[in-house]
Design a protein around this motif. Structure first.
Motif, PDB file in Angstrom:
ATOM      1  N   LEU A 116      51.615  42.823  34.584  1.00  0.00           N
ATOM      2  CA  LEU A 116      50.028  41.734  36.071  1.00  0.00           C
ATOM      3  C   LEU A 116      50.465  40.418  36.195  1.00  0.00           C
ATOM      4  CD1 LEU A 116      46.836  43.736  34.580  1.00  0.00           C
ATOM      5  CD2 LEU A 116      48.708  44.522  36.414  1.00  0.00           C
ATOM      6  N   SER A 117      51.078  40.206  35.826  1.00  0.00           N
ATOM      7  CA  SER A 117      51.712  38.428  36.427  1.00  0.00           C
ATOM      8  C   SER A 117      52.725  38.378  36.715  1.00  0.00           C
ATOM      9  CB  SER A 117      51.605  37.560  35.242  1.00  0.00           C
ATOM     10  OG  SER A 117      53.440  38.535  34.172  1.00  0.00           O
ATOM     11  N   LEU A 118      53.549  39.525  37.568  1.00  0.00           N
ATOM     12  CA  LEU A 118      54.345  39.547  38.456  1.00  0.00           C
ATOM     13  C   LEU A 118      53.570  39.759  39.907  1.00  0.00           C
ATOM     14  CD1 LEU A 118      56.692  42.814  36.896  1.00  0.00           C
ATOM     15  CD2 LEU A 118      56.852  40.289  36.955  1.00  0.00           C
ATOM     16  N   GLU A 119      54.754  39.322  40.877  1.00  0.00           N
ATOM     17  CA  GLU A 119      54.096  39.114  42.020  1.00  0.00           C
ATOM     18  C   GLU A 119      53.820  40.370  42.243  1.00  0.00           C
ATOM     19  OE1 GLU A 119      56.691  37.047  44.407  1.00  0.00           O
ATOM     20  OE2 GLU A 119      55.936  35.528  43.850  1.00  0.00           O
ATOM     21  N   GLU A 120      52.423  40.662  43.208  1.00  0.00           N
ATOM     22  CA  GLU A 120      52.010  41.502  43.843  1.00  0.00           C
ATOM     23  C   GLU A 120      53.333  42.375  44.224  1.00  0.00           C
ATOM     24  OE1 GLU A 120      47.942  44.017  45.780  1.00  0.00           O
ATOM     25  OE2 GLU A 120      47.949  41.979  45.070  1.00  0.00           O
ATOM     26  N   GLU A 121      54.076  42.222  44.914  1.00  0.00           N
ATOM     27  CA  GLU A 121      54.860  43.023  46.391  1.00  0.00           C
ATOM     28  C   GLU A 121      55.620  43.746  45.321  1.00  0.00           C
ATOM     29  OE1 GLU A 121      58.233  42.519  49.642  1.00  0.00           O
ATOM     30  OE2 GLU A 121      56.621  40.776  49.496  1.00  0.00           O
ATOM     31  N   LYS A 122      56.107  42.799  44.255  1.00  0.00           N
ATOM     32  CA  LYS A 122      57.078  44.013  42.866  1.00  0.00           C
ATOM     33  C   LYS A 122      56.469  44.496  42.806  1.00  0.00           C
ATOM     34  CE  LYS A 122      60.505  42.088  39.534  1.00  0.00           C
ATOM     35  NZ  LYS A 122      61.382  40.860  38.839  1.00  0.00           N
ATOM     36  N   GLU A 140      49.288  53.038  38.488  1.00  0.00           N
ATOM     37  CA  GLU A 140      48.061  52.909  39.252  1.00  0.00           C
ATOM     38  C   GLU A 140      46.858  52.115  39.091  1.00  0.00           C
ATOM     39  OE1 GLU A 140      48.241  56.014  41.719  1.00  0.00           O
ATOM     40  OE2 GLU A 140      50.491  55.680  42.320  1.00  0.00           O
ATOM     41  N   ASP A 141      46.680  52.789  37.812  1.00  0.00           N
ATOM     42  CA  ASP A 141      45.416  52.463  37.080  1.00  0.00           C
ATOM     43  C   ASP A 141      45.612  50.919  36.456  1.00  0.00           C
ATOM     44  OD1 ASP A 141      44.143  54.834  37.579  1.00  0.00           O
ATOM     45  OD2 ASP A 141      44.759  55.764  35.240  1.00  0.00           O
ATOM     46  N   LEU A 142      46.908  50.788  36.213  1.00  0.00           N
ATOM     47  CA  LEU A 142      46.877  48.798  35.585  1.00  0.00           C
ATOM     48  C   LEU A 142      47.107  48.346  36.884  1.00  0.00           C
ATOM     49  CD1 LEU A 142      47.623  47.523  33.000  1.00  0.00           C
ATOM     50  CD2 LEU A 142      50.506  48.466  33.847  1.00  0.00           C
ATOM     51  N   LEU A 143      47.564  48.285  37.822  1.00  0.00           N
ATOM     52  CA  LEU A 143      47.527  47.401  39.173  1.00  0.00           C
ATOM     53  C   LEU A 143      45.865  47.426  39.484  1.00  0.00           C
ATOM     54  CD1 LEU A 143      48.740  45.820  40.526  1.00  0.00           C
ATOM     55  CD2 LEU A 143      49.481  48.633  42.814  1.00  0.00           C
ATOM     56  N   GLU A 144      45.347  48.730  39.046  1.00  0.00           N
ATOM     57  CA  GLU A 144      43.986  48.574  39.703  1.00  0.00           C
ATOM     58  C   GLU A 144      43.296  47.404  38.434  1.00  0.00           C
ATOM     59  OE1 GLU A 144      41.753  51.876  40.271  1.00  0.00           O
ATOM     60  OE2 GLU A 144      43.341  52.185  41.219  1.00  0.00           O
ATOM     61  N   GLU A 145      43.496  46.608  38.066  1.00  0.00           N
ATOM     62  CA  GLU A 145      42.831  46.483  36.500  1.00  0.00           C
ATOM     63  C   GLU A 145      43.468  44.785  36.561  1.00  0.00           C
ATOM     64  OE1 GLU A 145      43.055  47.710  32.257  1.00  0.00           O
ATOM     65  OE2 GLU A 145      43.575  49.702  33.243  1.00  0.00           O
ATOM     66  N   LYS A 146      44.587  44.812  37.750  1.00  0.00           N
ATOM     67  CA  LYS A 146      44.937  43.207  37.561  1.00  0.00           C
ATOM     68  C   LYS A 146      44.132  41.866  37.234  1.00  0.00           C
ATOM     69  CE  LYS A 146      48.074  41.009  40.672  1.00  0.00           C
ATOM     70  NZ  LYS A 146      49.233  40.454  39.414  1.00  0.00           N
ATOM     71  N   SER A 147      42.564  41.906  38.476  1.00  0.00           N
ATOM     72  CA  SER A 147      41.336  41.015  38.508  1.00  0.00           C
ATOM     73  C   SER A 147      40.617  41.184  37.241  1.00  0.00           C
ATOM     74  CB  SER A 147      40.972  41.501  40.137  1.00  0.00           C
ATOM     75  OG  SER A 147      40.438  42.991  39.472  1.00  0.00           O
ATOM     76  N   HIS A 148      40.931  42.325  35.910  1.00  0.00           N
ATOM     77  CA  HIS A 148      40.261  41.780  35.177  1.00  0.00           C
ATOM     78  C   HIS A 148      40.862  41.926  33.945  1.00  0.00           C
ATOM     79  CE1 HIS A 148      36.990  43.253  37.463  1.00  0.00           C
ATOM     80  NE2 HIS A 148      37.658  44.673  37.941  1.00  0.00           N
ATOM     81  N   THR A 149      42.757  41.204  34.707  1.00  0.00           N
ATOM     82  CA  THR A 149      43.008  40.842  32.873  1.00  0.00           C
ATOM     83  C   THR A 149      43.395  39.970  33.223  1.00  0.00           C
ATOM     84  OG1 THR A 149      44.135  43.167  33.773  1.00  0.00           O
ATOM     85  CG2 THR A 149      45.437  41.676  31.898  1.00  0.00           C
ATOM     86  N   LEU A 150      43.234  38.748  31.907  1.00  0.00           N
ATOM     87  CA  LEU A 150      43.972  36.951  31.589  1.00  0.00           C
ATOM     88  C   LEU A 150      45.420  36.890  31.280  1.00  0.00           C
ATOM     89  CD1 LEU A 150      40.771  37.829  28.666  1.00  0.00           C
ATOM     90  CD2 LEU A 150      40.461  36.994  31.098  1.00  0.00           C
ATOM     91  N   SER A 151      45.675  35.994  30.819  1.00  0.00           N
ATOM     92  CA  SER A 151      46.580  35.600  30.589  1.00  0.00           C
ATOM     93  C   SER A 151      46.972  36.130  29.125  1.00  0.00           C
ATOM     94  CB  SER A 151      46.595  33.991  30.321  1.00  0.00           C
ATOM     95  OG  SER A 151      45.868  33.559  29.194  1.00  0.00           O
ATOM     96  N   ALA A 152      48.344  36.361  29.127  1.00  0.00           N
ATOM     97  CA  ALA A 152      48.904  37.358  27.488  1.00  0.00           C
ATOM     98  C   ALA A 152      48.701  36.546  25.969  1.00  0.00           C
ATOM     99  CB  ALA A 152      50.139  36.863  28.100  1.00  0.00           C
TER     100      ALA A 152
END
Length: 601
Positions: A116-122, A140-152
């Motif tokens: 999820l640290s990858l740029e959204e377009e990529k 697709e579900d993972l992408l929806e979690e982007k705003s709730h995911t912290l740093s590694a």
């Protein structure tokens, strides 16, 4: 003398599950354990490399194999521990694999944050890449979690605390199942009966009111003596959920739990509002139960008491098997043949024994046959429990037979649908076989009890969770007094003035293990409501409805749960299925009241 439970070693093996589809013995389990760490390291070696579709696909394939092994190891240990919660061997195995599971998840926790640290377009291009076609929905579900995911680093830190976060549930479970000892309950004949978590409902289902009262007093005396510890463990579990939600930028712990299944908040609110609209029906049922039992006062320990003509009815396990097979016949020959195999191949651990985990559950892994734990006591409720858990296991069987491993586990939201369809088919089948008014009254009461326990009671639990988590989010203390008072107020609301609210009832929240899995209980009520619609459709429409239903069972988690239910014919975006289910409760109640009048009761 007290009626004591047999030790596990003295039980008849034909009524005990055969765990060999997981591991043939504890020794084989121990031999498999060393293969875990190398697989963890192979998957962990992808850290820093998840930058394109090919590497992500390779990582997913490796981690899936690891998760399948972890699942086998974990499930076997959990099932062995459930056989006798006092036994050191099972406890040791469970503690060992639990620790390894947490450490493995910590080692792999980098993946979500790294992807999820990858740029959204990529990232969107990667989601569309054919190399990840098999994992499309997961991505697709993972992408929806982007705003709730912290740093590694933050994700790894949280993952390392997994065992600590799970401690409140483990502590409370060990306390309730292994350490708490209750006074024997004496019946009207002076005979003593052992009280435990697994025997309590059986004692509450006795026709002997003195035994019911004494068992009730014994159980809640035990909980009163440990209420500070249990309040502390539960408050810690709630604060853990609230803090995790805050750290992950969710609006609330409830939102965090529901978003995992793509369920809007309105579904939860619709449920509470629908049940509260239909509270008068529950008050009518309380009044009917009081009348049928011939009591001047109906107490909480009378809620499971057998009605007139019910107390002598008992079933053998063989009778229960035949009853379940007859009930599920409308679901077709394939379904029925697998259920027959479940009984023949020892999927089921049938009877209670000393130290055995109370209640019932369905378990198993992608590689194993499904497993069912029950504490069969010969009551109609025990028969219904077998039908219920068989529904879970058949849901698992269909999903695992039709989906790859990563979509083979059905979601929490639909977890109670298949189990309740089976329960409803059982009751309708039995009603269709008798015209005897007393027998029909007993069966209608079982239907009403299922509604009471699964819709009204679980919604009450859901409202309790909602209130308690909101208090925690507002910074209020969750001390024993607050928890007890909150629960007691809800008991009064849900059962009305027709029930004498014994003070000890305020401790009941402490014995509900599902509260340690936040915002799980509401799915029992939504699942039951969905199951009412599905079972009515199966009985009314036959093959087309069965086909849609078996499709639903086969989907696993390959679609979002509300979409799966829509395919089966239930739309929970509206309150309509909830109201329809509660109207069914009122129809059954009408029939029970009419029979009671005909019998002069």
């Amino acid at each position: 003398m007290s009626q004591t439970l047999q030790e596990r070693r003295d039980m008849d093996p034909q009524y005990m599950w055969d765990l060999s589809s997981l591991y043939a013995s504890d020794e084989d389990w121990e031999k498999a354990l060393p293969t875990l760490e190398p697989m963890v390291e192979e998957a962990a070696a992808f850290q820093g490399k998840l930058k394109d579709a090919g590497s992500i696909r390779a990582f997913y394939d490796k981690s899936e194999k690891l998760e399948l092994l972890l699942s086998d190891l974990f499930e076997y240990a959990m099932l062995r521990r459930s056989e006798d919660t006092r036994a050191a061997a099972g406890q040791k195995m469970y503690a060992l694999i639990y620790g390894k599971y947490v450490r493995a998840m910590a080692r792999l926790s980098f993946a979500k944050a790294e992807i999820l640290s990858l740029e959204e377009e990529k990232l969107r291009a990667i989601v569309e890449d054919p190399a990840l076609a098999d994992y499309r929905q997961a991505m697709e579900d993972l992408l929806e979690e982007k705003s709730h995911t912290l740093s590694a680093d933050q994700e790894e830190l949280l993952a390392q605390y997994g065992e600590v976060f799970g401690a409140p549930a483990n502590i409370s479970e060990n306390l309730m199942d292994a350490d708490m000892v209750f006074e024997d309950a004496v019946d009207a004949a002076g005979k003593s009966h052992q009280v435990s978590g697994s025997s309590y409902i059986r004692l509450q289902s006795s026709a002997d009111r003195l035994l019911r009262k004494n068992a009730f007093d014994s159980l809640y005396k035990g909980y009163r003596q440990h209420i500070n510890t249990l309040a502390s463990t539960y408050a810690t579990a709630v604060r853990t959920a609230v803090t995790t939600a805050r750290v992950r930028h969710y609006a609330s712990s409830r939102r965090m739990a529901m978003e995992a299944n793509h369920i809007p908040d309105q579904v939860y609110q619709n449920l509470i509002e629908a049940v509260r609209r239909h509270m008068p029906a529950m008050y009518r049922y309380v009044a009917l139960r009081k009348r049928l039992l011939g009591l001047e006062e109906l107490h909480y320990y009378d809620l499971y008491a057998p009605l007139v003509g019910e107390s002598a009815q008992s079933y053998t396990y063989e009778q229960a098997r035949r009853m379940v097979l007859d009930a599920i016949a409308p679901l077709g020959e394939e379904y029925k043949s697998v259920v027959k195999r479940a009984f023949a191949d020892r999927w089921i651990d049938v009877y209670p024994n000393a130290g055995k985990r109370g209640g019932a559950f369905s378990a198993g892994t992608y590689h194993s046959k499904p497993y069912i734990l029950t504490n069969f006591s010969g009551t109609l409720d025990s028969v219904s429990t077998i039908a219920h858990e068989m529904g879970h296991s058949m849901h698992s069987w269909y999903a695992r037979s039709h989906q790859p491993a990563h979509y083979a586990d059905y979601t929490l939201f639909v977890a109670e649908v298949a189990s309740t369809v089976n329960e409803n088919l059982l009751i309708e089948n039995l009603l269709g076989k008798t015209s005897d008014l007393r027998e029909r009254l007993v069966l209608l009461n079982q239907y009403l009890e299922n509604f009471k326990g699964t819709v009204y009671r679980q919604t009450m639990f859901a409202e309790f969770e909602k209130i308690v988590h909101e208090k925690a989010e507002e910074g209020q203390a969750l001390d024993p007094e607050t928890l007890n008072r909150t629960y007691l107020d809800l008991i009064r609301d849900y059962f009305g003035d027709g029930l004498v609210i014994d003070d000890a009832v305020k401790y009941e929240w402490a014995r509900i293990p599902h509260f340690y899995r936040p915002f799980y209980v509401y799915v029992y009520a939504t699942g039951y409501s969905s199951a009412v619609a599905l079972s009515e459709g199966i009985r009314r429409d036959g093959v087309p409805a069965v086909r849609r239903y078996l499709d639903f069972l086969s989907m696993g988690s390959s679609r979002h749960p509300l979409d799966e239910l829509r395919h089966a014919g239930v739309d929970l975006d509206t309150p309509a299925p909830l109201d329809q289910a509660l109207e069914k409760f009122e129809t059954v109640l009408d029939q029970a009241e009419e029979i009671a009048r005909e019998l002069g009761l």
